[in-house]
Design a protein around this motif. Structure first.
Motif, short mmCIF file in Angstrom:
data_model
loop_
_atom_site.label_atom_id
_atom_site.label_comp_id
_atom_site.label_asym_id
_atom_site.label_seq_id
_atom_site.Cartn_x
_atom_site.Cartn_y
_atom_site.Cartn_z
N PRO A 423 41.69 45.17 54.01
CA PRO A 423 40.63 46.01 54.61
C PRO A 423 39.87 45.27 55.70
O PRO A 423 39.74 44.04 55.68
CB PRO A 423 39.71 46.32 53.43
N ASP A 424 39.33 46.05 56.62
CA ASP A 424 38.41 45.48 57.61
C ASP A 424 37.02 45.29 57.01
O ASP A 424 36.23 44.47 57.48
CB ASP A 424 38.31 46.41 58.84
N LYS A 425 36.73 46.09 55.96
CA LYS A 425 35.42 46.01 55.30
C LYS A 425 35.66 45.85 53.80
O LYS A 425 36.41 46.61 53.20
CB LYS A 425 34.63 47.30 55.58
N TRP A 426 35.02 44.85 53.20
CA TRP A 426 35.24 44.55 51.79
C TRP A 426 34.18 45.22 50.92
O TRP A 426 33.04 45.40 51.32
CB TRP A 426 35.20 43.04 51.55
N LYS A 427 34.55 45.57 49.69
CA LYS A 427 33.59 46.10 48.73
C LYS A 427 32.60 45.02 48.31
O LYS A 427 32.95 43.83 48.25
CB LYS A 427 34.32 46.64 47.49
N ASP A 428 31.40 45.44 47.98
CA ASP A 428 30.35 44.52 47.55
C ASP A 428 30.24 44.59 46.02
O ASP A 428 29.79 45.59 45.47
CB ASP A 428 29.02 44.92 48.21
N PHE A 429 30.63 43.53 45.35
CA PHE A 429 30.63 43.50 43.89
C PHE A 429 29.37 42.84 43.31
O PHE A 429 29.33 42.54 42.12
CB PHE A 429 31.87 42.75 43.37
N SER A 430 28.36 42.63 44.13
CA SER A 430 27.19 41.87 43.67
C SER A 430 26.48 42.55 42.50
O SER A 430 25.87 41.87 41.66
CB SER A 430 26.21 41.66 44.83
N ALA A 431 26.52 43.88 42.41
CA ALA A 431 25.83 44.58 41.33
C ALA A 431 26.66 44.68 40.06
O ALA A 431 26.17 45.17 39.04
CB ALA A 431 25.44 45.98 41.80
N MET A 432 27.91 44.23 40.08
CA MET A 432 28.74 44.26 38.87
C MET A 432 28.23 43.21 37.90
O MET A 432 28.17 42.03 38.23
CB MET A 432 30.20 44.03 39.23
N ASP A 433 27.90 43.64 36.69
CA ASP A 433 27.23 42.76 35.72
C ASP A 433 28.23 41.93 34.92
O ASP A 433 28.40 42.09 33.72
CB ASP A 433 26.36 43.61 34.79
N ILE A 434 28.91 41.03 35.62
CA ILE A 434 29.85 40.11 34.99
C ILE A 434 29.13 38.79 34.75
O ILE A 434 28.59 38.19 35.68
CB ILE A 434 31.09 39.87 35.87
#
Length: 681
Positions: A423-434
């Protein structure tokens, strides 16, 4: 969609792996034999069985490992990927320097801690089981089911997808589901193999329920009731081939009408409990009769049966992330009996599989930096345009299609978007509570994140830049709603070879035909052709052209119906029609494009093989694999793809150029009379 040789398939369709082997030392690469020559079994006549000729040597030398139900090129790519992703995880554990690496480290450590997993046993899902125990009426049953549905496929399947008839709008889609066997046919088919699985199913459910604290007698009684309940749902589920008709599976309605169809659940409240109701004034129901049957079963079956059903669904879904004993019990039924695997995968690979599902794009960001250079990306972007040009010429030269439909087909072709590599734009996983919590909780939190991620699409413009596969996936897809082909970096990998070492004949067969041409043709197969250039389910064909297309497609249905895969099981020609059309189209387009290359024109041999021979062997390389009988039987019932052997021999028997290159004559095993060959694109 190109078949995934490794994993499963989701609500829309997807999954897979790695890029060009840039990390291999040059000296080692030179020592790697030419796979097209080395994979052959030269004792086989290519005119009799081309798949065995092209791939039989490799198959003889590479038995299926006990932890797998099939083994082939996708697995070889995956093995390289496993090694690289394990290194990424171990580096993250050693130095969690940023938020993403901290999440990766936490997920890895919890998944790998078998001592903690075995000590915890069923404990991680006890809150879910307690909530089920507390249900006293149908309203509470619906409420708890809504909460569980973000993790387990209870009752049905609800997703957020583009509206098939308005591709600019995201909609709530209701689909059939709620059963524990792979699909409806497992509940009714009478062949010995399926009957054996069905007979073992209640015992498996009973075994899993005992992990929740039920006695053996109570679990056995509950299992019998659950099977009865699931059989009701299965009876009212559509067959695999019926699910491929987009028009017949599109029923847009206000939620109030769904309440009339299936009134024993208040669907407005159900959607509200999922956080969806704000944007869900109307929904799209794929199979209304399923929801009517579900509603009726809520009344006809005992509340206790439904509670036990929810427990079964939760423990079954959670099993891979719990103790070894629970995980292995799940494997014995779904891995051994259904798929023929003899041994469970080692834990670290299972953890990587779960991590890929949870946040694979986060891993992909690290992956492409190292393994997919700009030069390789450009090669395949250019190849897409070569294939597009080949289809343009074919459409222009069709004798059976009218000029008005041709004009619209050419316009749709010109508007197909290509996405290559990553992708040209990546998903933001910062809110994933891992974090450092139970392995199950990390997987569950990832599911909640994806649920919220989907909900957040409602009421907003469609993001046409999004990818539904990770860069390290060994697969590709066509998305009709976006009119796009998506080609992850992983799909172009030839194990043991750097991209620069691959000659055009191999690449045009392996990537151009079996992947790029295949996906572009999906835009014009029996299903994809019903969507217009903007991605809307809308008729753009003349009635006469539609009739001619369907007549030609019927020839292919009959051809594939005739192939016996295992025991007495035949390929389902209607269910596999779209993939078979795409295979044939891909081969024709790749061939047309390859004939314009310098390699084809010079006609110089490599490893004793002409460029033309290398092209057909290159396509076959994409399907080098073999599969256990149990898994073949499962795929015949559940997969819209034909088994690998028939994805080579089937379409090649319809390609005139193949007859010319290999000199086929009447009486040869691959020969089909001209009048029986499929002529579509």
């Amino acid at each position: 969609m190109k078949q995934n040789l490794i994993a499963g398939i989701g609500f829309t369709a997807l999954s897979v792996l790695m890029a060009c082997n840039q990390g291999q030392k040059k000296e080692a690469a030179k020592a790697t034999p030419d796979p097209l020559a080395a994979n052959r079994d030269t004792t086989i006549n290519p005119r009799q069985d081309f798949f065995e000729y092209a791939n039989g040597g490799w198959i003889k030398r590479n038995p299926i490992p006990p932890e797998y139900s099939s083994w082939g090129i996708g697995n070889l790519v995956q093995e390289e990927l496993y090694t690289r992703l394990r290194e990424i995880n171990e580096k993250a554990v050693a130095n969690p320097s940023d938020p993403i690496s901290k999440k990766i480290a936490a997920f890895w450590k919890e998944g790998m801690d078998s001592v903690k997993l075995n000590a915890d046993g069923i404990k991680p899902i006890e809150p879910k089981l307690k909530a089920i125990d507390g249900i006293t009426n149908l309203q509470e049953l619906a409420q708890v089911s809504a909460q569980l549905s973000t993790f387990a496929g209870v009752l049905s399947v609800i997703g957020i997808e583009q509206d098939a008839k308005n591709s600019e709008r995201m909609s709530v889609i209701f689909w059939q589901g709620g059963i524990g066997l792979p699909n409806r046919d497992y509940y009714f088919n009478t062949d010995d193999r399926t009957a054996k699985i069905r007979a073992a199913y209640p015992g498996h459910i009973s075994r899993m329920l005992q992990f929740t604290g039920m006695s053996a007698a109570a679990a056995s009684s509950a299992a019998a009731d659950i099977v009865k309940l699931e059989t009701i749902l299965a009876k009212n589920s559509r067959k695999l081939e019926a699910l491929r008709d987009p028009e017949a599976n599109y029923h847009k309605m206000p939620v109030s009408k769904l309440n009339q169809l299936a009134g024993n659940i208040d669907w407005s409240k159900y959607l509200q409990q999922q956080g969806i109701s704000k944007f869900a004034d109307t929904v799209i129901v794929g199979q209304p009769e399923f929801y009517t049957a579900l509603s009726n079963a809520l009344k006809s079956e005992k509340l206790e049966t439904w509670k036990n059903y929810l427990k079964w669904m939760v423990v079954s879904e959670a099993a891979p992330y719990l103790s070894d004993s629970i995980s292995y019990a799940d494997f014995e039924f779904y891995g051994k009996l259904l798929s023929g695997r003899e041994k469970q995968q080692v834990r670290w690979k299972r953890v990587l599989n779960a991590e890929e599902k949870a946040m694979g794009e986060a891993l992909g960001q690290l992956f492409v930096k190292e393994y997919f250079p700009a030069k390789a990306k450009k090669r395949y972007e250019d190849l897409v345009e070569d294939i597009r040009g080949a289809l343009k010429t074919r459409i222009q030269n069709l004798t059976w299609m009218s000029d008005s439909t041709k004009e619209k087909a050419l316009y749709k072709l010109s508007k197909i978007t290509k996405k290559v590599g990553y992708p040209d734009k990546w998903k933001d996983f910062s809110a994933m509570d891992i974090k450092e919590q139970s392995y199950f909780d990390n997987v569950y939190q990832a599911g909640l994140w994806w649920h919220q991620y989907s909900i957040n699409k409602l009421g907003k413009p469609v993001d046409r830049t999004e990818w539904d596969m990770t860069p390290q996936t060994y697969n590709a897809y066509y998305n009709p709603s976006n009119n796009e082909i998506v080609l992850p970096a992983g799909i172009f990998t030839v194990p043991g070879k750097r991209d620069a070492e691959l000659d055009d004949a191999l690449v045009y067969g392996y990537a151009g035909a079996s992947t790029i041409g295949h996906e572009i043709t999906h835009g014009f197969d029996d299903e994809g052709r019903q969507f217009d250039a903007a991605g809307n389910l809308k008729s753009w064909w003349s009635k006469e052209d539609e009739k001619k297309f369907n007549e030609r497609a019927a020839v292919m249905v009959k051809q594939f119906d005739g192939y016996v895969v295992v025991d007495s099981l035949h390929i389902n020609g209607k269910a596999t029609l779209g993939e078979n059309i795409a295979d044939l189209g891909g081969i024709l387009l790749g061939w047309d494009a390859f004939q314009k290359t310098e390699q084809f024109k010079k006609n110089e041999k490599i490893s004793g093989l002409t460029p033309s021979e290398r092209y057909f062997l290159g396509y076959s390389l994409g399907w080098v694999s073999h599969t256990k009988k149990e898994e073949l039987a499962r795929r015949v019932l559940t997969d819209v793809h034909s088994p690998a052997k028939f994805r080579v021999n089937g379409p090649f028997s319809d390609v005139d150029a193949f007859y010319e290159v290999y000199g086929l004559k009447p009486g040869d095993g691959m020969y089909r009379p001209d009048s029986l060959r499929v002529r579509i694109w």
